[in-house]
Motif scaffolding. Structure first.
Motif, mmCIF file in Angstrom:
data_model
loop_
_atom_site.group_PDB
_atom_site.id
_atom_site.type_symbol
_atom_site.label_atom_id
_atom_site.label_comp_id
_atom_site.label_asym_id
_atom_site.label_seq_id
_atom_site.Cartn_x
_atom_site.Cartn_y
_atom_site.Cartn_z
ATOM 1 N N THR A 107 0.836 -1.201 0.000
ATOM 2 C CA THR A 107 0.000 0.000 0.000
ATOM 3 C C THR A 107 0.870 1.251 0.000
ATOM 4 O O THR A 107 2.054 1.204 0.352
ATOM 5 C CB THR A 107 -0.890 0.017 1.249
ATOM 6 N N TRP A 108 0.261 2.387 -0.349
ATOM 7 C CA TRP A 108 1.014 3.641 -0.328
ATOM 8 C C TRP A 108 1.443 3.998 1.088
ATOM 9 O O TRP A 108 2.506 4.596 1.295
ATOM 10 C CB TRP A 108 0.186 4.771 -0.928
ATOM 11 N N ASP A 109 0.641 3.616 2.066
ATOM 12 C CA ASP A 109 1.006 3.889 3.457
ATOM 13 C C ASP A 109 2.285 3.146 3.834
ATOM 14 O O ASP A 109 3.200 3.712 4.440
ATOM 15 C CB ASP A 109 -0.140 3.478 4.390
ATOM 16 N N THR A 110 2.368 1.871 3.449
ATOM 17 C CA THR A 110 3.570 1.077 3.720
ATOM 18 C C THR A 110 4.768 1.625 2.945
ATOM 19 O O THR A 110 5.879 1.738 3.482
ATOM 20 C CB THR A 110 3.335 -0.399 3.344
ATOM 21 N N GLU A 112 5.272 4.656 1.983
ATOM 22 C CA GLU A 112 5.700 5.919 2.591
ATOM 23 C C GLU A 112 6.579 5.657 3.810
ATOM 24 O O GLU A 112 7.588 6.352 4.029
ATOM 25 C CB GLU A 112 4.483 6.741 2.995
ATOM 26 N N LYS A 113 6.237 4.641 4.590
ATOM 27 C CA LYS A 113 7.057 4.275 5.757
ATOM 28 C C LYS A 113 8.430 3.755 5.311
ATOM 29 O O LYS A 113 9.451 4.018 5.960
ATOM 30 C CB LYS A 113 6.335 3.241 6.610
ATOM 31 N N SER A 131 2.365 1.552 -5.914
ATOM 32 C CA SER A 131 1.423 0.645 -5.262
ATOM 33 C C SER A 131 0.414 0.168 -6.305
ATOM 34 O O SER A 131 -0.415 0.956 -6.772
ATOM 35 C CB SER A 131 0.697 1.360 -4.115
ATOM 36 N N THR A 196 5.383 -2.212 9.690
ATOM 37 C CA THR A 196 3.969 -2.540 9.856
ATOM 38 C C THR A 196 3.787 -3.952 10.406
ATOM 39 O O THR A 196 2.767 -4.257 11.009
ATOM 40 C CB THR A 196 3.223 -2.403 8.514
#
Length: 245
Positions: A107-110, A112-113, A131, A196
Motif C-alpha cells: 500500500t502507499w502507506d507502507t 511511505e514508511k 502501489s 507494519t
C-alpha cells in the motif's frame, strides 16, 4: 558450509554461497527469487509458479526447511538466506554506489514508511515507489501502468513485494519488459522494513524458529504454511532421501 555457488536441493538449483558475494551487475539482468517449504509445495500444483522458480538466476534458501533438506538429503549443510537479509545487502550496495531502487507492491502507506526509513538509513539511494491495485489479477492497463512507473525511474534494483506466488509469476511474465540489473521478489520484507509487521528477533532467527512468533502473530495468514505445507514438504524430503539412497 558448502563452497559451491549452487546446490541441487530437491530438484531446485539453490544458491548456497556467501550472500556478500552477490554484487549488482553493471550490465545484464539478474532475477532473484526465494524458495521455502511453502513455495515448494505450492509450485508442485502450479506449473507457472514452478517455471518462475526454475527460471531464477538465483534462488535463495529462504526457509529453515530448505537448509534442513540440504543437510538431510544431500549431506550438505548450508545457511538460510532470508529475503530480509538479501534486501539489506542490496541496500548497502546501492547506498555505497549512490544507486537507484524501486519498490513495487504493498500500500502507499507502507511505501511511505519505507521511504522515511530509507531516507534515514540509506540517504544516498534514489528510491521510487508504486502501489499496484489490490486485485487477484492485473488488467493489461494495470500492467502497463506498473511497467511505465518502473521504466520512468530506471532502477538498478527492483524489489517486488506481493504475495507468493503472484509476485514470482508476475515477474516471470514481464521480466523481458523490465530494465533493471537485479529484480527480486521479497514478499513480506516490505512490511518488515516499513515496521507494519515486526520481524522476529535474532534470538528466533539464529535458532531457525523465526516462523514460530510469526505464526503466533499472524495465525490466520500463516496457519496453512505451517500445518499443511510444512508436513507435505517433510514428506517430500523423506521421499527424496529414500530415492537417493
Amino acid at each position: 558450509m558448502s563452497k559451491r555457488k549452487n546446490s541441487n536441493i530437491m530438484g531446485y538449483n539453490v544458491f548456497c554461497d556467501d550472500l556478500k558475494k552477490i554484487q549488482i551487475p553493471k550490465n545484464g539482468k539478474k532475477i532473484i527469487n526465494t524458495l521455502n517449504p511453502h513455495s515448494y509445495v505450492e509450485a508442485k500444483k502450479d506449473p507457472l509458479f514452478q517455471k518462475a522458480l526454475h527460471a531464477s538466476d538465483m534462488l535463495m534458501p529462504d526457509g529453515t526447511g530448505i537448509a534442513m533438506a540440504s543437510k538431510f538429503v544431500n549431506n550438505d549443510p548450508i545457511e538460510r538466506i532470508a529475503g530480509a537479509d538479501l534486501h539489506k545487502h542490496l541496500l548497502e550496495l546501492l547506498n555505497a554506489e549512490h544507486g537507484r531502487c524501486f519498490y513495487m507492491g504493498s500500500t502507499w502507506d507502507t511505501l511511505e514508511k519505507i521511504k522515511e526509513r530509507l531516507d534515514r538509513e540509506y540517504p544516498n539511494i534514489d528510491a521510487g515507489f508504486h502501489s499496484p491495485p489490490f486485485k487477484e489479477k492485473f488488467t493489461k492497463e494495470d500492467n502497463e501502468e506498473i511497467l511505465a512507473a518502473i521504466h520512468a525511474h530506471s532502477p538498478d534494483v527492483l524489489f517486488i513485494g506481493m504475495t507468493a506466488p503472484k509476485q514470482e509469476k508476475w515477474l516471470y511474465e514481464h521480466k523481458d519488459k523490465i530494465d533493471a540489473n537485479i529484480i527480486c521478489s521479497i514478499g513480506a520484507v516490505f512490511d518488515f522494513y516499513a515496521g507494519t509487521i515486526k520481524r522476529p528477533s535474532e534470538f528466533w532467527q539464529k535458532r531457525g524458529l523465526e516462523w514460530l512468533p510469526r505464526l503466533v502473530n499472524e495465525p490466520r495468514r500463516l496457519w496453512k504454511r505451517n500445518f499443511v505445507s510444512t508436513p507435505k514438504f517433510l514428506f517430500e524430503m523423506m521421499l527424496y532421501k529414500v530415492k537417493k539412497y
